[in-house]
Design a protein around this motif. Structure first.
Motif, mmCIF file in Angstrom:
data_model
loop_
_atom_site.group_PDB
_atom_site.id
_atom_site.type_symbol
_atom_site.label_atom_id
_atom_site.label_comp_id
_atom_site.label_asym_id
_atom_site.label_seq_id
_atom_site.Cartn_x
_atom_site.Cartn_y
_atom_site.Cartn_z
ATOM 1 N N GLU A 258 49.888 -40.531 -6.627
ATOM 2 C CA GLU A 258 50.178 -39.123 -6.883
ATOM 3 C C GLU A 258 49.550 -38.238 -5.800
ATOM 4 O OE1 GLU A 258 49.960 -35.755 -10.412
ATOM 5 O OE2 GLU A 258 48.941 -37.670 -10.723
ATOM 6 N N ALA A 259 48.304 -38.509 -5.438
ATOM 7 C CA ALA A 259 47.625 -37.704 -4.415
ATOM 8 C C ALA A 259 48.338 -37.810 -3.072
ATOM 9 C CB ALA A 259 46.162 -38.134 -4.285
ATOM 10 N N ILE A 260 48.724 -39.013 -2.686
ATOM 11 C CA ILE A 260 49.419 -39.204 -1.407
ATOM 12 C C ILE A 260 50.779 -38.515 -1.425
ATOM 13 C CG2 ILE A 260 50.583 -40.960 -0.009
ATOM 14 C CD1 ILE A 260 48.170 -42.710 -0.338
ATOM 15 N N THR A 261 51.491 -38.620 -2.538
ATOM 16 C CA THR A 261 52.795 -37.959 -2.658
ATOM 17 C C THR A 261 52.650 -36.454 -2.513
ATOM 18 O OG1 THR A 261 53.681 -39.712 -4.060
ATOM 19 C CG2 THR A 261 54.784 -37.578 -4.163
ATOM 20 N N LEU A 262 51.688 -35.870 -3.224
ATOM 21 C CA LEU A 262 51.492 -34.419 -3.163
ATOM 22 C C LEU A 262 51.058 -33.969 -1.772
ATOM 23 C CD1 LEU A 262 49.765 -33.825 -6.616
ATOM 24 C CD2 LEU A 262 52.061 -33.105 -5.933
ATOM 25 N N LEU A 263 50.211 -34.769 -1.125
ATOM 26 C CA LEU A 263 49.695 -34.383 0.194
ATOM 27 C C LEU A 263 50.741 -34.563 1.289
ATOM 28 C CD1 LEU A 263 47.191 -33.501 1.872
ATOM 29 C CD2 LEU A 263 46.684 -35.934 2.148
ATOM 30 N N TYR A 264 51.311 -35.762 1.397
ATOM 31 C CA TYR A 264 52.174 -36.061 2.533
ATOM 32 C C TYR A 264 53.647 -35.757 2.302
ATOM 33 C CZ TYR A 264 48.140 -38.347 4.554
ATOM 34 O OH TYR A 264 46.902 -38.601 5.068
ATOM 35 N N ILE A 265 54.108 -35.883 1.081
ATOM 36 C CA ILE A 265 55.527 -35.663 0.821
ATOM 37 C C ILE A 265 55.786 -34.218 0.415
ATOM 38 C CG2 ILE A 265 57.561 -36.437 -0.461
ATOM 39 C CD1 ILE A 265 56.242 -38.571 1.405
ATOM 40 N N GLU A 266 54.980 -33.693 -0.513
ATOM 41 C CA GLU A 266 55.185 -32.321 -0.993
ATOM 42 C C GLU A 266 54.470 -31.290 -0.138
ATOM 43 O OE1 GLU A 266 57.521 -31.840 -2.940
ATOM 44 O OE2 GLU A 266 57.753 -33.877 -3.692
ATOM 45 N N GLY A 267 53.535 -31.730 0.713
ATOM 46 C CA GLY A 267 52.884 -30.827 1.653
ATOM 47 C C GLY A 267 51.847 -29.888 1.043
ATOM 48 N N LEU A 268 51.295 -30.249 -0.098
ATOM 49 C CA LEU A 268 50.267 -29.408 -0.709
ATOM 50 C C LEU A 268 48.916 -29.636 -0.022
ATOM 51 C CD1 LEU A 268 51.049 -29.685 -4.532
ATOM 52 C CD2 LEU A 268 51.916 -28.041 -2.862
ATOM 53 N N SER A 269 48.051 -28.662 -0.132
ATOM 54 C CA SER A 269 46.712 -28.772 0.460
ATOM 55 C C SER A 269 45.788 -29.531 -0.489
ATOM 56 C CB SER A 269 46.143 -27.379 0.720
ATOM 57 O OG SER A 269 45.865 -26.734 -0.515
ATOM 58 N N TYR A 270 44.640 -29.959 0.043
ATOM 59 C CA TYR A 270 43.660 -30.640 -0.796
ATOM 60 C C TYR A 270 43.205 -29.761 -1.970
ATOM 61 C CZ TYR A 270 43.265 -34.642 2.364
ATOM 62 O OH TYR A 270 43.526 -35.769 3.090
ATOM 63 N N PRO A 271 42.906 -28.466 -1.752
ATOM 64 C CA PRO A 271 42.521 -27.626 -2.898
ATOM 65 C C PRO A 271 43.638 -27.497 -3.938
ATOM 66 C CG PRO A 271 41.838 -26.587 -0.850
ATOM 67 C CD PRO A 271 42.697 -27.766 -0.479
ATOM 68 N N GLU A 272 44.886 -27.406 -3.501
ATOM 69 C CA GLU A 272 46.005 -27.315 -4.444
ATOM 70 C C GLU A 272 46.134 -28.602 -5.259
ATOM 71 O OE1 GLU A 272 49.038 -24.236 -2.159
ATOM 72 O OE2 GLU A 272 49.065 -26.353 -1.601
ATOM 73 N N ILE A 273 45.981 -29.737 -4.587
ATOM 74 C CA ILE A 273 46.063 -31.022 -5.292
ATOM 75 C C ILE A 273 44.908 -31.134 -6.283
ATOM 76 C CG2 ILE A 273 45.967 -33.541 -5.032
ATOM 77 C CD1 ILE A 273 47.218 -33.081 -2.208
ATOM 78 N N SER A 274 43.738 -30.711 -5.865
ATOM 79 C CA SER A 274 42.566 -30.717 -6.738
ATOM 80 C C SER A 274 42.833 -29.917 -8.001
ATOM 81 C CB SER A 274 41.368 -30.132 -5.982
ATOM 82 O OG SER A 274 40.316 -29.848 -6.858
ATOM 83 N N ASP A 275 43.393 -28.742 -7.826
ATOM 84 C CA ASP A 275 43.698 -27.883 -8.961
ATOM 85 C C ASP A 275 44.771 -28.505 -9.855
ATOM 86 O OD1 ASP A 275 43.465 -25.467 -10.473
ATOM 87 O OD2 ASP A 275 45.312 -24.760 -9.529
ATOM 88 N N MET A 276 45.814 -29.039 -9.254
ATOM 89 C CA MET A 276 46.918 -29.631 -10.025
ATOM 90 C C MET A 276 46.470 -30.839 -10.830
ATOM 91 S SD MET A 276 50.403 -29.548 -7.841
ATOM 92 C CE MET A 276 51.230 -30.431 -9.145
ATOM 93 N N MET A 277 45.666 -31.703 -10.207
ATOM 94 C CA MET A 277 45.256 -32.937 -10.869
ATOM 95 C C MET A 277 43.990 -32.751 -11.706
ATOM 96 S SD MET A 277 46.110 -35.751 -7.873
ATOM 97 C CE MET A 277 45.743 -37.177 -8.920
ATOM 98 N N SER A 278 43.429 -31.542 -11.670
ATOM 99 C CA SER A 278 42.201 -31.225 -12.423
ATOM 100 C C SER A 278 41.045 -32.156 -12.043
ATOM 101 C CB SER A 278 42.453 -31.290 -13.928
ATOM 102 O OG SER A 278 43.435 -30.370 -14.301
ATOM 103 N N ILE A 279 40.887 -32.325 -10.728
ATOM 104 C CA ILE A 279 39.781 -33.128 -10.210
ATOM 105 C C ILE A 279 39.140 -32.367 -9.059
ATOM 106 C CG2 ILE A 279 40.715 -35.377 -10.894
ATOM 107 C CD1 ILE A 279 41.851 -35.729 -8.104
#
Length: 194
Positions: free
Chosen positions: A137-158
């Protein structure tokens, strides 16, 4: 000076059906792909998208401002899918098996695997299957969807640090398992080009 997404969102909030339709058409495929990564159930994901857009339209005037419609919708979609999974009593099984449950990866990666030799296909699939659900999920959000690390952190609640660790661990795992130099280069190019 506001960006085009902010203007589109503002028009949607003001009741523009054209803006709403533009948002729906622009993000439906992205939401479907992301929802499917989580639930692996076409109908459930379609229901979630439909419910999400109905709720968005009904509450448009009270929604918060956003500078990234994609991020806003992905975050809302994640909540919607998990809520639906809980309602269908699939959440408990999913959560307890979150580290081992198989999640399909991106269509781009599927295309690359089809273009490689049979040995490379088997190696790549085996390597991806070794990743945890959260790493995928993290790799998909980062490399495929182009989200930033803070956005992924917020989305995944980590924590952000946890996102960095998930991505680093996943890439290290892929690197070690894909000790064929040509195959690792293909995966690296794919991830860096997204």
């Amino acid at each position: 000076m506001s960006n085009p997404e902010e203007d589109l969102w503002r028009r949607f909030q003001e009741g523009s059906e054209q803006a709403f339709t533009t948002i729906y058409r622009s993000y439906y495929a992205i939401l479907f792909k992301y929802g499917y990564h989580i639930a692996q159930d076409d109908e459930l994901v379609k229901d979630c998208i439909q419910a999400l857009f109905v709720e968005l339209w009904k509450s448009r005037q009270t929604l918060s401002h956003t500078t990234s419609i994609k991020y806003y919708l992905l975050k809302a979609m994640r909540r919607k899918v998990y809520r639906m999974l809980r309602q269908e009593e699939q959440y408990t099984e999913y959560a307890s098996d979150a580290e081992t449950q198989d999640v399909n990866f991106s269509p781009e990666l599927e295309l690359i695997t089809l273009q490689t030799t049979q040995l490379q296909q088997a190696s790549l699939r085996q390597a991806i299957d070794q990743l945890s659900n959260r790493q995928k999920e993290a790799i998909t959000l980062l490399y495929i969807e182009g989200l930033s690390y803070p956005e992924i952190s917020d989305m995944m609640s980590i924590k952000i640090r946890t996102v960095y660790n998930l991505v680093h661990t996943a890439l290290e795992s892929l690197r070690k398992q894909l000790n064929q130099p040509g195959l690792w280069a293909v995966v690296a190019v794919l991830l860096c080009s997204q």
